[in-house]
Enzyme design. Structure first.
Site, PDB file in Angstrom:
ATOM      1  CD  GLU A  49      -4.547   6.637  -2.757  1.00 33.93           C
ATOM      2  OE1 GLU A  49      -3.503   6.104  -3.215  1.00 33.93           O
ATOM      3  OE2 GLU A  49      -4.860   6.575  -1.567  1.00 33.93           O
ATOM      4  CG  ASP A  60       5.413   4.306  -5.031  1.00 32.05           C
ATOM      5  OD1 ASP A  60       4.401   3.843  -4.490  1.00 32.05           O
ATOM      6  OD2 ASP A  60       5.563   5.528  -5.274  1.00 32.05           O
TER       7      ASP A  60
END
Length: 270
Positions: A49, A60
């Protein structure tokens, strides 16, 4: 068969749990991206990824937020990321690459153009955090181009919504182990295991688990019941500040190898 489907079929045939590392494209340096990708594969990564830097990464935590900031400060954008994937493909035509990020860069690039450019570079799929199942039409040009759209499910996902996600899932389904941001430390493997087992009974794709996986022990615990384990923030943290591409690659290799070894002590649940 796509590279993602082929890789998961291979893992299932070997009774092996997949290992999916994440790091941010352009961090710790522009020169390190491709060497780190190859180092991760050498250390046992089954799929990579690659994070697309974005100024407002809502899913995040601070570690990946700061990595995005550092990459953006270096001018990293989609064109450069496609070039890195294209370079990676010169020596690795088998390892799937998924771009993880947000819709804004896709929309600025143009969805149809993004799909065409990504596929031409050798990208296999996209995980767009802010493109949920309800907005699936917005990403249709990406799927039409041949990119697998990876969807997220979480502990808060309702049964009705989960049914829609499972029906539309491509490549693999990414299960977020807790309601929160990347990098948090609140992993409860018992709760996650029950939920993943229920999802796997109704999903037509493999199920990968991420968020909260930080080391070999937590990866092995998740590997007892998931098709694959995703590890990101801990790797990004390890890569930060590497002096050059060689050091970054060595840090990536040293970080991931023990996790691969730990996962190989458990079999995938398929």
């Amino acid at each position: 068969m796509s590279r993602i489907d082929a890789r998961f079929a291979e893992l299932a045939a070997r009774g092996r749990t997949g290992l999916i590392p994440f790091f941010t494209a352009g961090d710790p340096s522009l020169e390190a991206v491709v060497p780190v990708m190859h180092a991760l594969v050498d250390a046992g990564a089954d799929l990579i990824e690659l994070g697309v830097p974005f100024s407002d990464p809502m899913a995040d935590g601070p570690v990946i937020q700061h990595a995005s900031e550092r990459a953006l400060a270096k001018g990293v954008g989609l064109a450069r990321i496609f070039d890195w994937v294209r370079e990676f493909r010169r020596h690795d035509t088998a390892t799937p690459v998924v771009l993880m990020g947000y819709m804004n860069p896709v929309e600025i690039h143009g969805a149809a153009r993004f799909g065409a450019d990504a596929v031409a570079a050798g990208v296999d799929g996209v995980l767009l955090v802010d493109c949920p199942i309800e907005e699936i039409a917005a990403a249709s040009p990406l799927r039409d181009a041949g990119l697998a759209q990876i969807f997220l499910a979480a502990p808060t996902t309702t049964e009705e919504r989960l049914a829609r996600v499972c029906a539309a899932a491509q490549g693999f389904l990414y299960y977020v182990s807790f309601a929160g941001i990347t990098g948090a430390d609140r992993l409860s493997t018992a709760d996650v295991g029950e939920r993943v087992a229920a999802i796997r009974r109704r999903a037509s794709t493999p199920v990968a688990v991420g968020f909260g996986v930080r080391d070999a022990a937590s990866a092995a615990a998740i590997g007892e019941f998931a098709d694959a384990v995703v590890i990101g923030s801990a790797l990004v943290e390890r890569l930060a500040g590497a002096a050059d591409a060689d050091e970054a690659a060595e840090r990536a290799r040293a970080f991931l190898a023990p996790i691969r070894t730990a996962l190989d002590t458990v079999g995938c649940f398929t």
